[in-house]
Structure formats: C-alpha cells, structure tokens
Design a protein around this motif. Sequence first.
Motif, mmCIF file in Angstrom:
data_model
loop_
_atom_site.group_PDB
_atom_site.id
_atom_site.type_symbol
_atom_site.label_atom_id
_atom_site.label_comp_id
_atom_site.label_asym_id
_atom_site.label_seq_id
_atom_site.Cartn_x
_atom_site.Cartn_y
_atom_site.Cartn_z
ATOM 1 N N SER A 339 0.873 -1.169 0.000
ATOM 2 C CA SER A 339 0.000 0.000 0.000
ATOM 3 C C SER A 339 0.914 1.223 0.000
ATOM 4 O O SER A 339 1.678 1.434 0.945
ATOM 5 N N ARG A 340 0.877 2.015 -1.072
ATOM 6 C CA ARG A 340 1.787 3.161 -1.156
ATOM 7 C C ARG A 340 1.563 4.115 0.024
ATOM 8 O O ARG A 340 2.515 4.681 0.570
ATOM 9 N N ARG A 341 0.324 4.271 0.416
ATOM 10 C CA ARG A 341 0.013 5.147 1.542
ATOM 11 C C ARG A 341 0.673 4.640 2.818
ATOM 12 O O ARG A 341 1.278 5.409 3.580
ATOM 13 N N THR A 342 0.586 3.327 3.044
ATOM 14 C CA THR A 342 1.185 2.744 4.244
ATOM 15 C C THR A 342 2.700 2.783 4.173
ATOM 16 O O THR A 342 3.373 3.117 5.159
ATOM 17 N N GLN A 343 3.255 2.419 3.019
ATOM 18 C CA GLN A 343 4.705 2.417 2.852
ATOM 19 C C GLN A 343 5.289 3.804 3.080
ATOM 20 O O GLN A 343 6.283 3.968 3.787
ATOM 21 N N ASP A 344 4.666 4.802 2.481
ATOM 22 C CA ASP A 344 5.158 6.176 2.656
ATOM 23 C C ASP A 344 5.055 6.619 4.115
ATOM 24 O O ASP A 344 5.962 7.274 4.644
ATOM 25 N N MET A 628 -4.860 -4.108 9.988
ATOM 26 C CA MET A 628 -3.441 -3.831 9.787
ATOM 27 C C MET A 628 -2.659 -4.186 11.045
ATOM 28 O O MET A 628 -3.052 -3.817 12.152
ATOM 29 N N SER A 629 -1.550 -4.909 10.858
ATOM 30 C CA SER A 629 -0.710 -5.297 11.986
ATOM 31 C C SER A 629 0.722 -4.874 11.694
ATOM 32 O O SER A 629 1.233 -5.087 10.588
ATOM 33 N N SER A 630 1.365 -4.282 12.692
ATOM 34 C CA SER A 630 2.700 -3.737 12.472
ATOM 35 C C SER A 630 3.586 -3.981 13.679
ATOM 36 O O SER A 630 3.121 -3.996 14.820
ATOM 37 N N ALA A 631 4.880 -4.154 13.402
ATOM 38 C CA ALA A 631 5.870 -4.268 14.472
ATOM 39 C C ALA A 631 7.068 -3.401 14.127
ATOM 40 O O ALA A 631 7.509 -3.356 12.980
ATOM 41 N N PRO A 664 9.886 3.325 19.292
ATOM 42 C CA PRO A 664 9.104 2.389 18.471
ATOM 43 C C PRO A 664 7.604 2.690 18.504
ATOM 44 O O PRO A 664 6.934 2.635 17.470
ATOM 45 N N GLY A 665 7.086 3.034 19.703
ATOM 46 C CA GLY A 665 5.655 3.324 19.831
ATOM 47 C C GLY A 665 5.205 4.491 18.965
ATOM 48 O O GLY A 665 4.245 4.368 18.191
ATOM 49 N N PRO A 666 5.874 5.646 19.041
ATOM 50 C CA PRO A 666 5.485 6.761 18.182
ATOM 51 C C PRO A 666 5.641 6.472 16.687
ATOM 52 O O PRO A 666 4.864 6.988 15.883
ATOM 53 N N ILE A 667 6.649 5.672 16.303
ATOM 54 C CA ILE A 667 6.774 5.293 14.887
ATOM 55 C C ILE A 667 5.542 4.512 14.462
ATOM 56 O O ILE A 667 4.938 4.781 13.413
ATOM 57 N N TRP A 668 5.167 3.546 15.294
ATOM 58 C CA TRP A 668 3.966 2.755 15.012
ATOM 59 C C TRP A 668 2.734 3.657 14.951
ATOM 60 O O TRP A 668 1.909 3.535 14.049
ATOM 61 N N GLN A 669 2.612 4.531 15.919
ATOM 62 C CA GLN A 669 1.440 5.407 16.011
ATOM 63 C C GLN A 669 1.299 6.280 14.762
ATOM 64 O O GLN A 669 0.212 6.368 14.171
ATOM 65 N N GLU A 670 2.387 6.922 14.340
ATOM 66 C CA GLU A 670 2.326 7.804 13.169
ATOM 67 C C GLU A 670 2.000 7.029 11.898
ATOM 68 O O GLU A 670 1.256 7.502 11.041
ATOM 69 N N THR A 671 2.574 5.838 11.782
ATOM 70 C CA THR A 671 2.283 5.005 10.613
ATOM 71 C C THR A 671 0.814 4.628 10.571
ATOM 72 O O THR A 671 0.139 4.774 9.542
ATOM 73 N N MET A 672 0.308 4.151 11.693
ATOM 74 C CA MET A 672 -1.068 3.670 11.734
ATOM 75 C C MET A 672 -2.077 4.807 11.595
ATOM 76 O O MET A 672 -3.124 4.641 10.962
ATOM 77 N N ARG A 673 -1.771 5.949 12.168
ATOM 78 C CA ARG A 673 -2.690 7.083 12.040
ATOM 79 C C ARG A 673 -2.845 7.498 10.577
ATOM 80 O O ARG A 673 -3.931 7.823 10.121
ATOM 81 N N GLU A 674 -1.727 7.485 9.854
ATOM 82 C CA GLU A 674 -1.759 7.923 8.461
ATOM 83 C C GLU A 674 -2.315 6.840 7.541
ATOM 84 O O GLU A 674 -3.020 7.136 6.576
ATOM 85 N N ALA A 675 -2.020 5.579 7.865
ATOM 86 C CA ALA A 675 -2.345 4.502 6.929
ATOM 87 C C ALA A 675 -3.548 3.668 7.339
ATOM 88 O O ALA A 675 -4.019 2.841 6.565
ATOM 89 N N SER A 676 -4.069 3.861 8.552
ATOM 90 C CA SER A 676 -5.128 2.996 9.049
ATOM 91 C C SER A 676 -6.355 3.040 8.162
ATOM 92 O O SER A 676 -6.784 4.094 7.706
ATOM 93 N N GLU A 677 -6.912 1.868 7.910
ATOM 94 C CA GLU A 677 -8.094 1.745 7.063
ATOM 95 C C GLU A 677 -9.380 1.630 7.875
ATOM 96 O O GLU A 677 -10.436 1.334 7.329
#
Length: 711
Positions: A339-344, A628-631, A664-677
């Motif tokens: 997903s380009r949105r998630t990858q970015d 969506m699941s992320s680590a 790690p938590g804020p990286i996850w948070q920013e990714t999920m906020r932007e890419a969450s479906e």
Amino acid sequence: MKESDDQRTLRERVDTETGRKTLRLAGLGALAGILSAALLMPWVGGLGLVGRDAAATFMDMPHDLEVPRLSERIVLTDTNGEPFGEVAERERENVPLDEISPYVPAALMAIEDDRFYEHSGLDLRGLLRAAVRTAQGDTQGGSTITQQYVKNLLMEQAETEEELERASARNITRKIVELRQAVELEDRLSKDEILQGYLNLAYFGAGAHGIEVAAKRYFSTTAEELDPGQAATIVGIVRSPTYYDPLENPEAAEDRRDVVLDRMVETGHLDAEEAEEYRGGDLGIDHTPRAGSCAESDHPHYCQYVMDWLATTDVLGSTSQERSELIGQGGLVVETGMSRRTQDAAQQAVDRHVPPDDSTKFAAQAVVHPGTGQIRALAQNLRYGFDDEEAGTTSINLAVDQDQGGSGGFQAGSTFKSYTLAAALEDGLGFGTSFDSPKSVSVGGLSNCEGGRMSSWSVSNAGESDEGDHNMISATKGSVNTYFAQLQRRVGLCETSEMAEKLGVHRADGQDMGVWSSFTLGDQEVSPMTVANSYAVFASRGTLCEPTPVREITVGDPDNGGERIEVDSQCEQNAISSDVADGVNHLLQQTFNGGTANGLDIGANAAGKTGTTDNAAYAWFAGYTRHMSSAVVVGDVRGGEQYPLQGVNIGGRTFGVVYGGDIPGPIWQETMREASEVTPDDGFPGPPSKFGNPTSEPSNSSDDSDDGDDD
C-alpha cells in the motif's frame, strides 16, 4: 471437375510465387556456396569444397533459428497498479515498428544496409568486399541487417560463456552459419518483422537494449518521437556501443551522428537542408538514469524482497532453473501487496524518529494485512546500499528473516508476553488469574518440551510501582515481569513456546527456538515481520497466513493476451480459536488505557504491546487494528548487546534508556494514524464471558507504571 478461370489464375499465381521462392533459395544457395568456398579457400580448398558441393553443404547447415520473446524488464506495482520498481537483466521495452520514428529505420538502413529491401538476406556487393578483405587477413563485416539480427539473436539466446563467444566470434565459421540462418529468416519473416525485431533487440549502450529504452536513456523521450538527429545518434552507436557512447564520449558520438546524417542524405532518406539542421551541433542529450535494478526503486528494500520471493516461489516454476529462466526473460508485471500510503507513512515515521545519518541507530518496521498475509510495507531508516564504509546504508532488510535478505533478528522483549496470554487463555485460565507479583521473584519447576528441568530463575520488575497483586488485565497494562514469569509457570514453558509456534513465531536466523525459562520475556531473535504477522493472527481472530508480498503476476503484455497468475494467500484457519484471539485482543487494548501504550492511541480501536529487552539492547512496539498489523524495532547496527539503548541521543532527543513506548511506539502510532483503514466504530468483538470480568483489576495494583517495565 473443370477448373474455372479464377481458380486457374489463383493456381498460376501461387505456382509462380512458389517457383520464385524455390529459384531464389536455390540461387542463394549456389551463390552462398561459391562465396563460402571463396572465403574458406585458404583452409578447405584442399578438401574440394567448391562449387556444387559447397552450395549443398551451405544449404544443409542448421537454419531453424528460433525467434524468442525478447527479454524485458520486470515491473513491480503497488496495490493501485502504480509502478515503484523495475528490474531487468537486460533493460528493454518492446515496441511495434509503427511506434518507432521513421527516421530510425532510415538511419539504420543508410549506415548499415542501404539495400535492405532489395536483397534476400545477404548482399553480394558487401559480401564480396568482406571476402577480399578477409582473404587479405583482415576479417571484415559486410553484414546485412538480417545477418546482424541473426547474430544478436544468437547472443541473446546464449546460456553459457562458450555459446556467447561462439555467437560473437570474428571468424569465417560464424559468418557462414550466420549467412545460412539469415537466408532462412528472410524466407520466414517479412522485412518489416526483421526490422522491428532488430530495433527491439539491438544493444545501444549504457544498459539500453532496444530502441525504446535507448530513446529514454539518451533523450528522455520515446522511440516514436525521435527526430533525425536523435535517430542518427542512437543508430550510430550500434557500430561500437562503448566508443560511440554519447554519455562518455560525446565528441565521437557527434562525429558518428554526422556520418549517419550524411549517409541518410546520400541514400535519399533525408533532405540535405533538413540534415544540416542537426549536423555539427550539440547532441542535445537529456539523460534518464538507468533503471533495471532495485537500487533505483522508490522502495528498494521492498523491491529486493519481492525479487527474492519470486526466485523461490512455486508460482513461477517448480524448480529454481525454471524460475531463474522466467525471471531472466522478464516481461512480468508483478502486482505486490504494498500500500503506497502505508509504505510512505512507515518510511516517513522511521526517518523522522531515527534519522539515517544521525547515528548508528536503526529503526525497522513491517506491516501486514491480517487474514491474507499481504505485506503492506517494509520500511527502515538505513538506505539501500552495498558500501560498508558509507554510514547510514545497508543491503540488509532489517525487517525480515535472514534467508529472505534480512538479519539474524533481534530479541523481542515483552512483545512475547502476548503469546503467554494466549497460552493461558487456551488453557482455560481467565482474566482474573492473579499472582502476588513482588519486585523480584524466583521461579522454579519449569520444564522444556523434551522434559528437561530448568534451574530456578530469578526475575525482576523494572519499577517498584509494579509490585503487588496482579491479574491478567493489570499485569498486561503494566507489563509486569514477575507476573508473567509465574503465569508461564502455571501454563507451562513448553505450552507457551508451542503457542508462539502456532502463531507463526520462529527465529530469524533459521535455528530452532530456544525453550528456556525467560521465554516469556522475549529472549529469542526474531524479525519485525514475524512479530507483526503473529499479532495479525489475533487481529484476524485466529487465521495464520504466510507473509506474501505478491498478489498477481502477469506474464507478457496485460493488454495483449498476457497470462494473469493470481497468487493465493497461504492461510491456516483456526490456528488458534476465535475465543482466545478475542481474549488477547481485549487484554492488549488495555495497554492504551493507562498502560505501557498510554498516549499512543491512533483514533481507532487498536491493540498493542511494548517491548524492551534486557539491558535495553532493543526496543519494540507491536500493535494492530482489525485490518493492519505492524511491528517496529529500534537498535544499534553494531549490535544492541554491545551498544545498548542507554544514554543515547537519537533524532535530537537524549534518552537515559529507550523503552518500547519512547521511539518504536510513536513510529507505530504515526504510521497507523496515516495509513489505518479503520474508523472509530470498526472495533474488535467483545471478549468471551468465559474469561470473566473484562474490567476488574486487583485493588492494590497500579495503573500508571512507566513505559520501561519490560526486561
């Protein structure tokens, strides 16, 4: 039955054409035989190979040259069909002749074979000239476009260095074989087909195979838009792609272009006035950098992961040789799960929090889709590169396993406590299962899966606020080490490790997982991909899928009969029960409510767990929504054990210790906020009632423990 006039006329026409072909072949055979003998006279004249015998020998030579589908690039696209990478052994885009500027074949014929449409594969004048010079000890060309096409085809098909050397050798034997195959090719293909094949096959230097890529490489345009000067420049390269390279030797390329333009005028392909517009001036190079490898991809680590996957998947063949041949041939469009949105979003998050040129610290993240295993993103702050001396670069994909181009993995810390929760719920224990959980405790009586008894294990919490009586809810919120050590003893060490394996957990280095006392605290080296995929089992309510980067492969032109191959998800339904998954989902949601993930909410229902290893060697955060699941892992590329996350400055911030909730938590948070479906209403099912009160916590437990409670 009497033959009608129309039938007789048609028969006569066919007979005449057949006769012409027969006479032409016979004449060519005789001519070629004589010429062959002349060329070979110094060596075989004594054997009597002259005249009729030479002609017969010539006509009996192998001549069934195959014209294969030309090798092309492999194009990788995201889920929306937008390309993000091109890979090719030979960078090429095949185009039909009517999509090539007419100046290109005009320039080619003018400089290489001005009688192309008049001869039948070999040109007597050119061949006699070559024979004379060869007899004088200087092997010369004189090859027609058809002969050159044959030579290029043989080189294209060469599979070994020996075959390649034979196809390109400057000797008489190769020339005679080339002549015979050219004669046959002319009988089988039209002139336009030969010209089209040649222009798509020829090498034009700078990694450009075929006229379309050459047009893009040198002039950032298409073959259809080339003007006379550009066409003359590119065609002129054929004689010597290295010497006439416009990028490396522009003066020689300019001289060669002018020679081609002059020949175009002499042969009537171009007016003198028009040629003068392009002679003597600058080449007008507008260079497009070379593609053809993952290094030039927008997302090189994901690109390389896909290419490695293609080389091992049965989708492209049952053997490595079959897969290798198909990949080498190219012409594939590979729709990935990216997903380009998630990858970015993932890339921006890791770069912002752990700048690649800021230190020796790294951050890596994997994102997968629960229920399908489709890989939505692979991101890391270190850039793709192979120079060990260049800081901030690596060819290692830090988010995946070692045999997939990754590392040997990183200890995952308290993210493993989720597996202990799942094992306990499967064993019938409920949320209210409680233990007195002091600051330190000694745990004995554990056995591994072979029945081996573990020695007593001393385990401590990271902070005094965690002491007291805890149940599953409060212990998960506070990530209380001494509670989970006792819960693992209650469930069983072997049963806990087996639950992890049910969820797809395995070591990144390919070794067997170690089953020892500290298993629940995540002392195994795993990859972010493995952790994200295991948490996706909870998100999908029990379905374990093999992480897969590809959704569909198209072999050939998708708009012209290309074969579409769908890549099915390899999933195991009910790897764990939906009840167990729902129970874990409920527990891990509590971490956002005054627990170790406090402040990391994403505006939607999510579950997650922090993780910090012993001595802060690595810090983790793993979390998920329904879709969506992320680590995420953060560490030091030199080795977290030798260079722990203590007393460090990362991204302009100083940390005494980096915990899972810090970076790690804020990286996850920013990714999920932007890419969450998901939407705020798209949540998890409630926990089964059999696990007890979903909100009850022991009265003396603390809800506000810090993020650094993971050992």
